[in-house]
Enzyme design. Structure first.
Site, PDB file in Angstrom:
ATOM      1  N   HIS A 173       5.998   1.360  26.619  1.00 51.33           N
ATOM      2  CA  HIS A 173       5.509   0.889  25.329  1.00 51.33           C
ATOM      3  C   HIS A 173       4.574  -0.284  25.572  1.00 51.33           C
ATOM      4  O   HIS A 173       4.917  -1.214  26.310  1.00 51.33           O
ATOM      5  CB  HIS A 173       6.665   0.431  24.424  1.00 51.33           C
ATOM      6  CG  HIS A 173       6.172  -0.123  23.126  1.00 51.33           C
ATOM      7  ND1 HIS A 173       5.846   0.672  22.047  1.00 51.33           N
ATOM      8  CD2 HIS A 173       5.880  -1.390  22.746  1.00 51.33           C
ATOM      9  CE1 HIS A 173       5.399  -0.078  21.062  1.00 51.33           C
ATOM     10  NE2 HIS A 173       5.408  -1.344  21.461  1.00 51.33           N
ATOM     11  N   LYS A 201      13.214   1.833  17.997  1.00 50.64           N
ATOM     12  CA  LYS A 201      12.565   3.147  18.089  1.00 50.64           C
ATOM     13  C   LYS A 201      12.671   3.696  19.514  1.00 50.64           C
ATOM     14  O   LYS A 201      12.902   4.893  19.721  1.00 50.64           O
ATOM     15  CB  LYS A 201      11.101   3.039  17.651  1.00 50.64           C
ATOM     16  CG  LYS A 201      10.968   2.828  16.141  1.00 50.64           C
ATOM     17  CD  LYS A 201       9.563   2.513  15.701  1.00 50.64           C
ATOM     18  CE  LYS A 201       9.161   1.096  16.000  1.00 50.64           C
ATOM     19  NZ  LYS A 201       7.988   0.572  15.354  1.00 50.64           N
ATOM     20  N   ARG A 210       7.421  -6.522   6.053  1.00 47.26           N
ATOM     21  CA  ARG A 210       6.986  -7.684   6.849  1.00 47.26           C
ATOM     22  C   ARG A 210       5.475  -7.847   6.808  1.00 47.26           C
ATOM     23  O   ARG A 210       4.949  -8.954   6.759  1.00 47.26           O
ATOM     24  CB  ARG A 210       7.465  -7.525   8.306  1.00 47.26           C
ATOM     25  CG  ARG A 210       8.963  -7.747   8.468  1.00 47.26           C
ATOM     26  CD  ARG A 210       9.448  -7.210   9.800  1.00 47.26           C
ATOM     27  NE  ARG A 210       8.736  -7.779  10.920  1.00 47.26           N
ATOM     28  CZ  ARG A 210       8.457  -7.132  12.064  1.00 47.26           C
ATOM     29  NH1 ARG A 210       8.863  -5.894  12.253  1.00 47.26           N
ATOM     30  NH2 ARG A 210       7.805  -7.728  13.020  1.00 47.26           N
ATOM     31  N   SER A 266      12.317  -4.170  16.181  1.00 48.85           N
ATOM     32  CA  SER A 266      11.519  -3.070  15.626  1.00 48.85           C
ATOM     33  C   SER A 266      11.080  -2.117  16.746  1.00 48.85           C
ATOM     34  O   SER A 266      11.281  -0.897  16.678  1.00 48.85           O
ATOM     35  CB  SER A 266      10.299  -3.666  14.910  1.00 48.85           C
ATOM     36  OG  SER A 266       9.321  -2.695  14.669  1.00 48.85           O
ATOM     37  N   ASP A 320      13.414   0.653  10.136  1.00 53.31           N
ATOM     38  CA  ASP A 320      12.268  -0.089  10.668  1.00 53.31           C
ATOM     39  C   ASP A 320      11.002   0.202   9.884  1.00 53.31           C
ATOM     40  O   ASP A 320      10.202  -0.689   9.625  1.00 53.31           O
ATOM     41  CB  ASP A 320      12.052   0.246  12.146  1.00 53.31           C
ATOM     42  CG  ASP A 320      10.800  -0.447  12.657  1.00 53.31           C
ATOM     43  OD1 ASP A 320      10.805  -1.696  12.640  1.00 53.31           O
ATOM     44  OD2 ASP A 320       9.834   0.226  13.020  1.00 53.31           O
TER      45      ASP A 320
HETATM   46  N1  URA Z   1       5.064  -2.900  16.680  1.00 55.89           N
HETATM   47  C1  URA Z   1       6.206  -2.469  16.132  1.00 55.89           C
HETATM   48  O1  URA Z   1       6.580  -1.312  16.273  1.00 55.89           O
HETATM   49  N2  URA Z   1       6.935  -3.349  15.430  1.00 55.89           N
HETATM   50  C2  URA Z   1       6.575  -4.631  15.244  1.00 55.89           C
HETATM   51  O2  URA Z   1       7.290  -5.367  14.601  1.00 55.89           O
HETATM   52  C3  URA Z   1       5.380  -5.059  15.827  1.00 55.89           C
HETATM   53  C4  URA Z   1       4.641  -4.172  16.539  1.00 55.89           C
END
Ligand code: URA
Length: 433
Positions: free
Chosen positions: A86, A191, A172, A187, A165
């Site tokens: 990621h 995932k 947010r 967050s 999320d």
């Molecule tokens: N990417 C995400 O998936 N979540 C965040 O809070 C910030 C960047």
């Protein structure tokens, strides 16, 4: 049915700097997803978290609670181990494209569930959608079959993973609470953990074009995410990497696909190759494969073969040339010297305004729009040399793209040329395990 907690008590606890109990966290995340906790209550709690922070235990519990709101994938039936990557997002960051097939060619399966871009950093799916016929949406069964047959899949994350999320991130975004490190970390990791990968490498970017502008913040985010992954049983490491300059020369969807193919063919810009190999080594090591050198799989064409199979499996025409933009403008050097600044944010915003990115999530993106750097950081130029070309399908965007370049760095501009100058870039700043 009576609810077992009251949102206001939870908000007040965090507002006062207290620690939330496990059951309070479980409840508030679940109740928000069910619509029992209102947006205004959750936004107040998110702000309290931003201002007061969370303990490692709270972040871990919050992440688990977000995972519990959705499905979890399970790759244990596959014949190979899995590893994923990621990136926190950067300009010209096309690394996933060569990386996934490269790691697959080395014997580790890569389930890469990706998103679309919003703002100045592009999304992996937007890039791949520049390939005619390529399809981002796969069912779980199709994904499993492709992982077994090809070893790599890059596809859209379904809405079933951590739905809490999705709702919270949108909230947010409009309440000034994106920047809370506990919320960013939970967050991203909710995932990735729900996705079910066995190993994970995080590319945490730092610099003007990154989410995290300072090394201290990037380090804290990396540490928090590595701890979350480790606590959840995922072998997790992070590389802190420079994002003050774009990666490679191509920024924009089709342009980045073309550059990724150059890398898979054994060429491409040195920084893209270096980072692809560094991340591949982390992924392979995380999956327990230490006797294979990914550089060999790049050099001998195995990674390219895996790429071709991966794209074809999702309907993409691997031999189709990337589209040329109908409108191109050149930016030339005004003096002789060495490029001592090529600002990532300036280039990223320019590419975005030219049509490579979107301002709202429902906007379309242009496959051929973007910025190509004919010269970049540390390279010599003579007055009149073309430094970059701007590409767009809609010429009315050109002036705003040029303005983004000029306005960057508080008006000092995206590019700095210094007579007799020199500059060193440390691409991989640190490794956090
Ligand atoms: N990417 C995400 O998936 N979540 C965040 O809070 C910030 C960047």
């Amino acid at each position: 049915m009576a609810e077992r907690h009251d949102a206001v008590d939870i908000i007040k606890t965090k507002r006062g700097g207290g620690t939330l109990a496990d059951d309070q966290i479980d409840w508030v995340v679940d109740a928000y997803t069910r619509g029992v906790v209102a947006d205004e209550q959750m936004s107040s709690l998110a702000m309290a978290i931003l201002l007061r922070g969370m303990t490692r235990e709270e972040i871990s519990r919050w992440t688990a609670a977000m995972i519990a709101t959705g499905e979890r994938l399970d790759f244990s039936s596959l014949s190979r181990r899995t590893a994923d990557k990621h990136s926190t997002g950067g300009v010209g960051d096309k690394i996933t494209l060569p990386l996934a097939p490269l790691v697959a060619a080395c014997g580790v399966a890569v389930p890469q569930l990706s998103g679309r871009g919003l703002g100045h950093t592009g999304g992996t799916l937007d890039k791949l959608e520049a390939i005619p016929g390529w399809r981002a949406a796969l069912s779980n069964e199709e994904m499993m079959r492709q992982l077994e047959d090809v070893g790599a899949v890059i596809c859209a994350a379904g809405s079933g993973l951590a739905p809490a999320d999705k709702k919270l991130y949108a909230l947010r975004d409009v309440t000034g609470t994106v920047e809370a490190i506990p919320l960013i970390a939970s967050s991203i990791m909710s995932k990735k953990i729900a996705e079910g990968t066995g190993a994970l490498v995080l590319d945490v970017k730092v610099g003007t074009g990154a989410f995290m502008k300072t090394e201290a913040d990037a380090r804290e985010l990396a540490r928090t995410m590595v701890d979350l992954g480790t606590d959840a049983g995922v072998v997790t490491t992070a590389l802190l990497t420079d994002m003050s300059t774009p990666l490679g020369r191509a920024c924009g969807n089709g342009l980045e696909v073309a550059e990724s193919v150059e890398v898979l063919a054994g060429g491409g810009p040195a920084d893209v190759v270096e980072l692809t190999l560094a991340l591949a080594r982390e992924m392979l090591a995380g999956a327990g494969v230490t006797d294979v050198d990914p550089a060999d799989a790049l050099a001998d064409g195995r990674a390219m073969d895996a790429w071709r199979r991966m794209i074809a499996a999702q309907g993409g025409d691997v031999d189709a040339p990337m589209p040329d933009a109908p409108h191109v403008e050149e930016v030339r050097a005004e003096a002789d010297g060495v490029i001592t600044r090529m600002d990532a944010m300036g280039v990223g915003v320019a590419a975005w305004r030219l049509g490579a990115g979107r301002a709202r999530k429902e906007d379309p993106v242009q496959a051929s729009a973007g910025v190509y750097l004919h010269r970049t950081l540390g390279e010599e130029v003579k007055a009149g040399d073309v430094i970059m070309t701007l590409h767009t399908e809609t010429p009315e965007r050109m002036p705003r793209g040029l303005a983004a370049l000029a306005d960057a760095c508080d008006g000092a501009g995206t590019v700095e040329v210094t007579p007799g100058g020199s500059v060193e870039r440390r691409l991989v700043i640190d490794r956090i395990a």
